[in-house]
Design an enzyme around this catalytic site. Sequence first.
Site, PDB file in Angstrom:
ATOM      1  CB  SER A 149       0.929  -4.840 -11.617  1.00 51.65           C
ATOM      2  OG  SER A 149       1.460  -4.724 -10.326  1.00 51.65           O
ATOM      3  CB  SER A 150       5.873  -3.442 -11.258  1.00 48.21           C
ATOM      4  OG  SER A 150       7.222  -3.704 -10.932  1.00 48.21           O
ATOM      5  CE1 TYR A 163       6.811   1.440 -11.291  1.00 47.27           C
ATOM      6  CE2 TYR A 163       8.031  -0.383 -10.310  1.00 47.27           C
ATOM      7  CZ  TYR A 163       7.333   0.153 -11.367  1.00 47.27           C
ATOM      8  OH  TYR A 163       7.136  -0.587 -12.509  1.00 47.27           O
ATOM      9  CE  LYS A 167       3.572   0.068 -12.139  1.00 46.66           C
ATOM     10  NZ  LYS A 167       2.813   0.152 -13.369  1.00 46.66           N
TER      11      LYS A 167
HETATM   12  N1  LIG Z   1      10.602  -2.298 -17.709  1.00 45.93           N
HETATM   13  C1  LIG Z   1      10.439  -3.007 -16.610  1.00 45.93           C
HETATM   14  O1  LIG Z   1      11.400  -3.616 -16.084  1.00 45.93           O
HETATM   15  C2  LIG Z   1       9.087  -3.127 -15.985  1.00 45.93           C
HETATM   16  C3  LIG Z   1       8.895  -4.117 -15.017  1.00 45.93           C
HETATM   17  C4  LIG Z   1       7.655  -4.251 -14.416  1.00 45.93           C
HETATM   18  C5  LIG Z   1       6.625  -3.415 -14.777  1.00 45.93           C
HETATM   19  N2  LIG Z   1       6.825  -2.449 -15.722  1.00 45.93           N
HETATM   20  C6  LIG Z   1       5.690  -1.587 -16.027  1.00 45.93           C
HETATM   21  O2  LIG Z   1       5.407  -1.695 -17.411  1.00 45.93           O
HETATM   22  C7  LIG Z   1       4.836  -0.472 -17.893  1.00 45.93           C
HETATM   23  C8  LIG Z   1       5.619   0.024 -19.095  1.00 45.93           C
HETATM   24  O3  LIG Z   1       6.967   0.170 -18.715  1.00 45.93           O
HETATM   25  P1  LIG Z   1       8.133   0.319 -19.781  1.00 45.93           P
HETATM   26  O4  LIG Z   1       9.330  -0.293 -19.157  1.00 45.93           O
HETATM   27  O5  LIG Z   1       7.685  -0.120 -21.123  1.00 45.93           O
HETATM   28  O6  LIG Z   1       8.314   1.919 -19.755  1.00 45.93           O
HETATM   29  P2  LIG Z   1       9.092   2.896 -20.744  1.00 45.93           P
HETATM   30  O7  LIG Z   1       9.846   2.146 -21.776  1.00 45.93           O
HETATM   31  O8  LIG Z   1       9.825   3.822 -19.836  1.00 45.93           O
HETATM   32  O9  LIG Z   1       7.888   3.677 -21.470  1.00 45.93           O
HETATM   33  C9  LIG Z   1       7.023   4.428 -20.693  1.00 45.93           C
HETATM   34  C10 LIG Z   1       5.842   4.813 -21.543  1.00 45.93           C
HETATM   35  O10 LIG Z   1       4.897   5.480 -20.686  1.00 45.93           O
HETATM   36  C11 LIG Z   1       4.636   6.773 -21.204  1.00 45.93           C
HETATM   37  N3  LIG Z   1       4.344   7.688 -20.110  1.00 45.93           N
HETATM   38  C12 LIG Z   1       5.094   7.969 -19.018  1.00 45.93           C
HETATM   39  N4  LIG Z   1       4.468   8.873 -18.249  1.00 45.93           N
HETATM   40  C13 LIG Z   1       3.294   9.164 -18.864  1.00 45.93           C
HETATM   41  C14 LIG Z   1       2.225  10.015 -18.583  1.00 45.93           C
HETATM   42  N5  LIG Z   1       2.225  10.783 -17.479  1.00 45.93           N
HETATM   43  N6  LIG Z   1       1.179  10.072 -19.446  1.00 45.93           N
HETATM   44  C15 LIG Z   1       1.160   9.299 -20.557  1.00 45.93           C
HETATM   45  N7  LIG Z   1       2.155   8.472 -20.897  1.00 45.93           N
HETATM   46  C16 LIG Z   1       3.216   8.402 -20.052  1.00 45.93           C
HETATM   47  C17 LIG Z   1       5.885   7.139 -21.977  1.00 45.93           C
HETATM   48  O11 LIG Z   1       5.577   8.174 -22.921  1.00 45.93           O
HETATM   49  P3  LIG Z   1       6.752   9.116 -23.541  1.00 45.93           P
HETATM   50  O12 LIG Z   1       7.525   8.240 -24.470  1.00 45.93           O
HETATM   51  O13 LIG Z   1       6.003  10.201 -24.199  1.00 45.93           O
HETATM   52  O14 LIG Z   1       7.585   9.559 -22.374  1.00 45.93           O
HETATM   53  C18 LIG Z   1       6.193   5.789 -22.621  1.00 45.93           C
HETATM   54  O15 LIG Z   1       5.341   5.584 -23.726  1.00 45.93           O
HETATM   55  C19 LIG Z   1       4.852   0.485 -16.693  1.00 45.93           C
HETATM   56  O16 LIG Z   1       3.614   0.439 -16.051  1.00 45.93           O
HETATM   57  C20 LIG Z   1       5.929  -0.111 -15.795  1.00 45.93           C
HETATM   58  O17 LIG Z   1       5.750   0.260 -14.450  1.00 45.93           O
HETATM   59  C21 LIG Z   1       8.025  -2.286 -16.325  1.00 45.93           C
END
Ligand SMILES: NC(=O)c1ccc[n+]([C@@H]2O[C@H](COP(=O)([O-])OP(=O)(O)OC[C@H]3O[C@@H](n4cnc5c(N)ncnc54)[C@H](OP(=O)(O)O)[C@@H]3O)[C@@H](O)[C@H]2O)c1
Length: 260
Positions: A149-150, A163, A167
């Site tokens: 989630s987030s 967004y 979540k």
């Molecule tokens: N980073 C933060 O600050 C943060 C905070 C709270 C929650 N989150 C949550 O944590 C999770 C991961 O985030 P992250 O920051 O690691 O993201 P990220 O670095 O942007 O990586 C996103 C990943 O999701 C894949 N993806 C995106 N759209 C997709 C789709 N339609 N089908 C299949 N794969 C898809 C991307 O694949 P490609 O490489 O092929 O594009 C990549 O592997 C998410 O749910 C995000 O909402 C993140």
Amino acid sequence: MSDFSGVSLKGKTAIVTGASRGIGAGIAILLAKRGANIVVNHVSEGSKKRAQAVVDEITKIGTKAVLCQADVSTLDDFSKIVDAALKISETGKIDILVHNAAAGLEANLLDTTPDFYTTHFDCNVRGPIFLTKEIIPHIARGGRVVFISSAGARLGVAGQTVYAATKAADEALVRVWAKEFGHSHGITVNCVNPGPVATDQWFQSNEQFLKDMQPLIESTPAAPRVGEVDDIAPLVAFLCSDDARWVTGSCLSANGGLYN
Ligand SMILES: NC(=O)c1ccc[n+]([C@@H]2O[C@H](COP(=O)([O-])OP(=O)(O)OC[C@H]3O[C@@H](n4cnc5c(N)ncnc54)[C@H](OP(=O)(O)O)[C@@H]3O)[C@@H](O)[C@H]2O)c1
């Protein structure tokens, strides 16, 4: 003698969506270190090399990994994910499904378009709903579903109308499915709720958003910094383990104490 058998994932088959980079890659690698075979899912052509590097790292660890390019927003792609998991499964079953992939762009309400809404809801809510539906018949008893989630789901961050709503919907699904799949299937369903984490998603945020978030980051009780992937992945690995069998329908905060 130490007994870590309760955290072992030896021989389990796990699907991690969005595992080419960021939090998903960290989760995929840690689950493999605990013994699981992994479907490394990603969507974009440009991420193929990074996703392959995750597969290679898992293979070096010594478990099985398979690359699966599939879009979680596209229902027709789900059979690729299921087939990939069954191909590496040692039991003919799937044990773990981690809904990590998400669309996470910012837009104030006044800039929000129907297309922006649809893109985010299709990826973050419709995708997990129908992917889970497709996978349930294949999940072993003792199976695990974990959502990422987030903070946005509960914190009320300006610029996150859509967004945050996706979540919050995911957190609701966890509570509902814990009830639907506990007695009937022996499956737990939980989510891990990170605050800001240093990944591409965080760094792609616009400058104003990052500036607005700075005071919040500095007030993080555990330490005045953004989270790292390694702060998040161990909580997911725990929820996937046998030791977490009595945890379901819950949301584990992984945000340095920003909120609970
Ligand atoms: N980073 C933060 O600050 C943060 C905070 C709270 C929650 N989150 C949550 O944590 C999770 C991961 O985030 P992250 O920051 O690691 O993201 P990220 O670095 O942007 O990586 C996103 C990943 O999701 C894949 N993806 C995106 N759209 C997709 C789709 N339609 N089908 C299949 N794969 C898809 C991307 O694949 P490609 O490489 O092929 O594009 C990549 O592997 C998410 O749910 C995000 O909402 C993140």
